[in-house]
Design a protein around this motif. Structure first.
Motif: not given
Length: 98
Positions: A50-52, A61-66
């Motif tokens: 969520k923050d990303i 981009d948020g999913i890539r954080g995972y």
């Protein structure tokens, strides 16, 4: 009605999630008194995603954080990363590490 296991399987395939092979209960009892549950882990990753997304404005981009290298220290309960505030973890992701 939606099958949560099927959703998980689809997401893993669609977003190329990788399964890790390690025993999460092997922790240093001097540092960790309780092993976080899968829901606790999910909550940390959810806040990171969520923050990303809020800073980048992009769902992918948020999913890539995972799948980013930042997930390794989050999953290591023998260090403080899992317990850090969300903004610290997000900043570490944006700066490519702690």
């Amino acid at each position: 009605m939606c099958n949560p296991l099927k959703v998980e399987e689809n997401w893993a395939y669609d977003y190329n999630f990788e399964n890790e092979d390690y025993e999460i209960t092997l922790v240093d009892k001097d540092f960790v008194t309780i092993v976080p549950t899968p829901l606790d882990m999910g909550a940390v990753h959810q806040r990171l995603i969520k923050d990303i997304m809020m800073s980048k404005g992009n769902y992918m981009d948020g999913i890539r954080g995972y799948n980013d290298d930042i997930s390794n220290p989050i999953g290591n309960y023998n260090c403080s990363t899992f317990y850090e505030p969300s903004y610290v973890i997000t900043r570490a992701f944006q700066n490519s590490g702690f």
